[in-house]
Design a protein around this motif. Sequence first.
Motif: not given
Length: 220
Positions: A1-28
């Motif tokens: 198995m390769t040692e290369l792999h993406d690292e799952l990391e969630a950066a600290p969020v200061v503010e989050s909002r839905i800018a546009y609620p779409g029919v199929i997906w949203d813009i956040r």
Amino acid sequence: MTELHDELEAAPVVESRIAYPGVIWDIRSETFTLPEAPRPMRREFTAHTSAVAIAAVDSQDRILLIRQYRHPVLAREWEIPAGLLDQAGESGQPAAARELYEEADLRAAEWSVLADQYTTPGSSSEVLRIFLARGLSAVPRAQQHAREDEELGIEKRWVDLSEAAAAVSAGGILNATCQLAVLHAERARAAGWAGLRPGDAPWPSLEHIRAAGHARLPRG
């Protein structure tokens, strides 16, 4: 198995909002911080449900390609069957089975995972899993799904894996998911279809994005 792999990391969020609620997906819109950056950053991205795609390969090592119109790129492009994870409570492999039935009039007895991908990580939270479907059987005409909209024009074609790979290399097939599926399937065939993950293998990248609130969850 390769040692290369993406690292799952969630950066600290200061503010989050839905800018546009779409029919199929949203813009956040989110403002977040990184230790290497001197100030908070704001980014807009597509909050996506994520999706599945299916490389259906028959007993003659032909892959099923479908062609349909895609308005954003103004083209009828070659793809593989695929669809959104937009059904409440539906996991990856059952969703793939549903899409194979709806778009290709097929059922499969054998399922494996070919590849996972971030489709456009700079602008979308979508993760997509490509499944390998084998042991195929046709859905009787009376039980076939009634397609609509763009899917009414779907053209189906069985293509030898080597021919499909040559079309990818020649620039004839531009759909990235189709390209990835063809090349992975050709590689898997060369390995005797051995070493693939099972169809119900864990999907940590999807769970990570959902846990962070970056995915648009099914509604209804």
